[in-house]
Enzyme design. Structure first.
Site, short mmCIF file in Angstrom:
data_model
loop_
_atom_site.label_atom_id
_atom_site.label_comp_id
_atom_site.label_asym_id
_atom_site.label_seq_id
_atom_site.Cartn_x
_atom_site.Cartn_y
_atom_site.Cartn_z
N GLY A 14 -12.94 42.91 3.41
CA GLY A 14 -14.43 41.89 3.29
C GLY A 14 -15.66 42.62 2.90
O GLY A 14 -14.91 44.10 3.01
N VAL A 62 -18.95 45.22 3.58
CA VAL A 62 -19.64 45.67 4.36
C VAL A 62 -21.42 45.51 4.02
O VAL A 62 -21.75 46.07 3.12
CB VAL A 62 -19.56 47.24 4.42
N ASP A 69 -5.89 53.35 6.90
CA ASP A 69 -6.54 52.33 5.59
C ASP A 69 -7.90 53.48 4.85
O ASP A 69 -9.07 53.26 4.77
CB ASP A 69 -7.26 51.49 5.81
#
Ligand SMILES: *[C@@H]1O[C@H](CO)[C@@H](O)[C@H](O)[C@H]1NC(C)=O
Ligand SMILES: *[C@@H]1O[C@H](CO)[C@@H](O)[C@H](O)[C@H]1NC(C)=O
Ligand SMILES: *[C@@H]1O[C@H](CO)[C@@H](O)[C@H](O)[C@H]1NC(C)=O
Ligand SMILES: *[C@@H]1O[C@H](CO)[C@@H](O)[C@H](O)[C@H]1NC(C)=O
Ligand SMILES: *[C@@H]1O[C@H](CO)[C@@H](O)[C@H](O)[C@H]1NC(C)=O
Ligand SMILES: *[C@@H]1O[C@H](CO)[C@@H](O)[C@H](O)[C@H]1NC(C)=O
Ligand SMILES: *[C@@H]1O[C@H](CO)[C@@H](O)[C@H](O)[C@H]1NC(C)=O
Ligand SMILES: *[C@@H]1O[C@H](CO)[C@@H](O)[C@H](O)[C@H]1NC(C)=O
Ligand SMILES: *[C@@H]1O[C@H](CO)[C@@H](O)[C@H](O)[C@H]1NC(C)=O
Length: 890
Positions: free
Chosen positions: A614, A616, A725
């Protein structure tokens, strides 16, 4: 000079004699007292850093008799008979007192650190039968006075730095049985008359004297007791004297690595019936194979390699070689049929006959040699097939027969030896399929290049656990490359120039040069001319274009659908945003985020980054502070309770290289995580700004900080946590360019399945993901190490992890690997904007990065090892020039 020396020595001697005379014992106890004093005198001249002679002391309690001191042995009447002091790190001087023991017969100071010339006064040790000064640093010439040691039976001066000629006077030591002058710097020729009277000689070693250039004295041939002659690696030349035939006790003859010429005397072996080792290798000998060499049936080792021998090796001349273990005739001109009897020798272990002109078939095995380990017969003219019974030799460890004219197919069992480790049959005319290889579990190298093998690559190769080198290039293999090969930790996988097709397993593409796949037009995969989502068949340009158009249309449709979907979700979110009741806020730090300002801030204007999970946002709060908000789609259906406890774990991680999690807010379907705001942005932003260059020491500092943060997550934090990640956009830089890792542990919040789904959908960061992740392997800290390695490569090369699409490159790891495989390629990958002064450190860092990004996880270093390496680089890069980056983000 020498005469003054002798003079002083004589004076000294007289002095001692007088002393000795004055102190002449009237009773045995005064004699003993005298010998103790001599020993202490001997000790006082010696450096003994390891205190090996600490018990040589009259003051020990209880008082120990000197006959019990280290290395001292006494005769029956308690007088010193031998000093055995090898391997004690002694140095210093050998005092003249050593020669005042009336009964000393053996002095052994081998393997110490004496660094002096051989003391002349040693010639007074006339009772010595053994003198062993080997493995020290004695230098200078060997004094003529050595001949005074008339009782000497064993003289070992090997491995020192003695120089000059070998003194003629040695020849008067007629009792000498062992003469070892090997590994010194003796020079000149050897005077043959030295040997005239050394009739007792058993061992003669003149090897490894690189300046000793001489013909072999014929006289040696009349020393009938000789059992061992070692003359290797000096500069002897000329013929092997005929007289050597009469050395009937000879067991070892090593004349290798000299300049001998001519033939081996006819009948060699006939007169030397006890011969065990014959090494004539690396000379300029010629002529025929010595037919009688095994006459006495004792021969174990025969080395004739690297000479100019010719002719056939008759089967019959090996008839008596029943003890032969090692047979080495490589690099000669032998020809004709290979002696078939070799395989039948009961003890044969090593056969080397490469680089000759043997022809005809490789003889079939009449019986299975029970101990054969290695066969190397490359580069001859063998034709015909591989022996059918090869697989039955279950001690066989290496078989190489490349560069011949072998044809036919491989026997099904050719690889059945359980210890077989190396097979090389390259450059022959072998055909047919490669059999499934299941039994040779220790196979390391399989070289079958340049033959005419057909059929598929056997998938069973993937189950040979240590197989590391595979070269199947230039054959006619077809079908797909078996997925099973991904199991292997390959250092070489060359299948170029075959007819292979289909998908190449990803782990075989990354990390190996592209040239290993070339010449197979139907192979496809990332980085290859063909992409696999297109039909792998060769296409005419027209259909190619059609497909492209089709894909474009599909892509546009897809985008429209996605946009519609996104809009719907957005609408829903907006609704929710209004209906704030459903939002639960949890803060781990005292910050205040009002709901209105949060939802007002979640607009595209404030987006600072996008990732797999998603966007930031950076939101300015009323109090003037900023907070970063990561907005995750929570499709994992985790409950608030579960998410809260996971979030707590993330928030509890505190380290200066870890970005703080301040809190979160939750509603069904979504999670917003609040992070501490770091205003300089991410490493990805800073590294690729065109107006700003990070210096090398700053880059090392950043790498070190990231590595320390990871060590904290991997090892120090409880519970241990993976990042999963890690990428340059998930590394934030504070004012001092201290990195802070963010975005870690989201798998915990999302759940594994949902996490993997999101990662898979996100292509822009795929080059940070370790290749094994694609195989659904469990994530480990080594997958983080891989991602770290990618960041390190970005720091070294100054290139983004995702390379701009071009023909030669896919992602940074592959790009770098391909470059470094070429000459000077390592230098070419370094960021040109950094001064060449840092080149050495950059290359060391490159080495580290390549290990971190190895295809094989187990080769990657652990993060704490990475930290140590970077620390050493960091201290080299010191002092860092003070440079805080302009804060243009404000
Ligand atoms: C001799 O010295 C070397 C280093 O100079 C040391 O490694 C070795 O342990 C020493 N040996 C003895 C017996 O003290
Ligand atoms: C050496 O030591 C042993 C016991 O350790 C003792 O029996 C022996 O008498 C000693 N030898 C001499 C010559 O003192
Ligand atoms: C000399 O001493 C060393 C060490 O003890 C030993 O290995 C070597 O065999 C000795 N030389 C002879 C000729 O005995
Ligand atoms: C021996 O001594 C010389 C001169 O003192 C020195 O140069 C040399 O390095 C020493 N050799 C060894 C092996 O210690
Ligand atoms: C060998 O012995 C003979 C007779 O004993 C003697 O004449 C000759 O000088 C000796 N040779 C050497 C080199 O010592
Ligand atoms: C062999 O002889 C040649 C000259 O004839 C010389 O250059 C070479 O160094 C010699 N090799 C050895 C091992 O003595
Ligand atoms: C083998 O040895 C026997 C005697 O031990 C001898 O008669 C025979 O000639 C030898 N053959 C060869 C080829 O050396
Ligand atoms: C060579 O010798 C072996 C035994 O020494 C024998 O089995 C074999 O038949 C011989 N081969 C030929 C071609 O003579
Ligand atoms: C093969 O052997 C010949 C001599 O027989 C040699 O000249 C050549 O260099 C060898 N080839 C290889 C590849 O070793």
């Amino acid at each position: 000079m020498a005469t003054t020396n002798t003079f002083t020595a004589t004076l000294l001697f007289i002095f001692f004699c007088v002393f000795f005379f004055l102190a002449t014992p009237t009773s045995s106890s005064t004699q003993e007292q005298h010998e103790e004093e001599l020993l202490l005198d001997f000790k006082s001249a010696i450096n003994d850093p390891a205190s090996a002679l600490s018990d040589w002391s009259p003051e020990t309690s209880p008082k120990s008799h000197f006959c019990n001191w280290t290395g001292v042995s006494c005769s029956a009447i308690n007088t010193v008979a031998s000093l055995e002091l090898p391997h004690l790190n002694l140095s210093g001087d050998i005092s003249a007192s050593a020669c005042l023991f009336p009964h000393l017969s053996s002095l052994n100071l081998a393997h110490n650190n004496f660094n002096s010339s051989i003391p002349l006064h040693l010639s007074q040790c006339t009772g010595l039968r053994t003198l062993n000064l080997s493995h020290n640093s004695f230098w200078g010439t060997l004094p003529d006075q050595i001949s005074d040691l008339a009782s000497l039976q064993s003289l070992d001066l090997s491995s020192n730095r003695l120089e000059g000629r070998i003194p003629l006077s040695l020849g008067s030591l007629i009792g000498l049985q062992v003469l070892n002058l090997g590994a010194n710097l003796f020079a000149g020729t050897v005077d043959p008359s030295i040997f005239a009277n050394l009739t007792q000689l058993v061992v003669l070693d003149l090897s490894q004297n690189p300046n000793l250039g001489s013909e072999l004295p014929e006289e040696i041939g009349s020393l009938g007791k000789l059992r061992s002659i070692s003359m290797q690696n000096s500069r002897f030349y000329g013929k092997i004297p005929f007289t050597f035939l009469s050395l009937s006790e000879l067991e070892v003859l090593d004349l290798s690595q000299n300049n001998f010429t001519g033939n081996i005397p006819l009948g060699f072996g006939f007169g030397n019936r006890k011969l065990v080792t014959l090494d004539l290798s690396q000379n300029k000998l010629s002529g025929l194979f010595p037919a009688d060499v095994c006459f006495g049936k004792a021969l174990v080792e025969l080395s004739l390699h690297d000479n100019s021998f010719i002719g056939v090796i008759a089967n019959s001349s090996l008839g008596n070689c029943s003890a032969l273990q090692r047979f080495q005739v490589q690099n000669n001109g032998f020809g004709g049929a290979f002696p078939s009897g070799l395989w039948s020798l009961p003890d044969i272990r090593l056969v080397r006959a490469e680089n000759n002109r043997f022809s005809g078939q490789i003889p079939e095995l009449a019986s299975i040699p029970p101990r054969l380990e290695q066969v190397q017969i490359d580069n001859n003219s063998f034709s015909g097939g591989i022996p059918q019974n090869l697989g039955l030799i279950n001690t066989l460890y290496r078989f190489s027969a490349s560069l011949n004219r072998l044809n036919g197919s491989l026997p099904e069992n050719f690889c059945d030896s359980p210890v077989l480790s190396i097979i090389n049959l390259s450059h022959n005319s072998l055909s047919g399929p490669i059999p499934e290889l299941r039994n040779c579990k220790r196979l390391v190298s399989l070289y079958l290049a340049d033959n005419s093998f057909t059929g598929k690559i056997p998938p069973s190769l993937g189950h040979l656990p240590v197989l590391t080198y595979i070269d199947l290039s230039s054959n006619k293999l077809s079908g797909e490359i078996p997925q099973e090969l991904s199991n292997l930790k390959l250092a070489l996988f060359n299948v170029s120039f075959n007819q292979l097709s289909g998908n190449v397993p990803p782990s075989l593409i990354s990390g190996l040069p592209a040239s290993y796949l070339q010449g197979n037009p139907d192979l496809c995969g990332p980085g290859l001319p063909n992409q696999c989502d297109l039909p792998p068949r060769r296409r005419s340009p027209r259909t190619g274009e059609l497909i492209l158009v089709l894909i474009l249309v599909l892509a546009i449709l897809g985008f429209l659908l996605f946009a519609a979907g996104y809009f719907a979700v957005y609408q829903k979110f907006e609704e929710k945003a209004k209906n704030t009741d459903c939002w639960k806020f949890v803060f781990f730090y005292p910050i205040k985020v009002a709901e209105e300002e949060l939802f007002a801030g979640l607009n595209d204007k404030n987006v600072r980054g996008r990732g797999a999970f998603g966007k930031v946002y950076v939101i300015k709060l009323h109090c003037g502070e900023f907070v970063a908000v990561k907005r995750l789609v929570n499709s994992g259906n985790l409950s608030l309770r579960a998410i809260k406890s996971e979030m707590k774990l993330l928030a509890k991680a505190r380290h200066r290289n870890i970005n703080k999690v301040l809190g979160f807010c939750f509603s069904e379907g979504e999670v917003l995580i609040f992070y501490e705001y770091v205003k300089n942005g991410s490493l990805g932003d800073v590294l690729y700004r065109s107006d700003f260059v990070l210096e090398w020491n700053e880059r090392v500092k950043i790498a070190l900080g990231i590595a320390q943060g990871l060590v904290y997550l991997h090892k120090d934090y409880v519970p241990r946590m993976l990042h999963r990640d890690l990428k340059s956009n998930n590394v934030l830089l504070d004012d001092d360019l201290e990195p802070r890792i963010t975005g870690f542990g989201l798998d915990r919040v999302l759940g594994e399945a949902s996490y993997r789904l999101s990662m898979a959908s996100e292509l822009s960061s795929c080059c940070y993901i370790a290749p094994e992740h694609g195989c659904n392997k469990k994530a480990t800290d080594l997958t983080d190490v891989y991602s770290f390695g990618v960041i390190l490569l970005e720091l070294i090369t100054g290139r983004p992890a995702e390379q701009p699409a071009s023909r030669e490159s896919v992602d940074i790891v592959k790009w770098v690997r391909r470059k470094v495989n070429t000459t000077d390629g390592s230098l070419q990958v370094l960021d040109r904007r950094i001064s060449v002064v840092a080149q050495r450190e950059m290359l060391r860092a490159l080495d580290l990065a390549l290990r971190c990004t190895s295809v094989m996880p187990q080769i990657r270093p652990a993060m704490d090892e990475v930290v140590r390496t970077l620390q050493s680089l960091y201290y080299v890069a010191r002092p860092p020039s003070v440079l805080s980056i302009e804060t243009s983000l404000e």
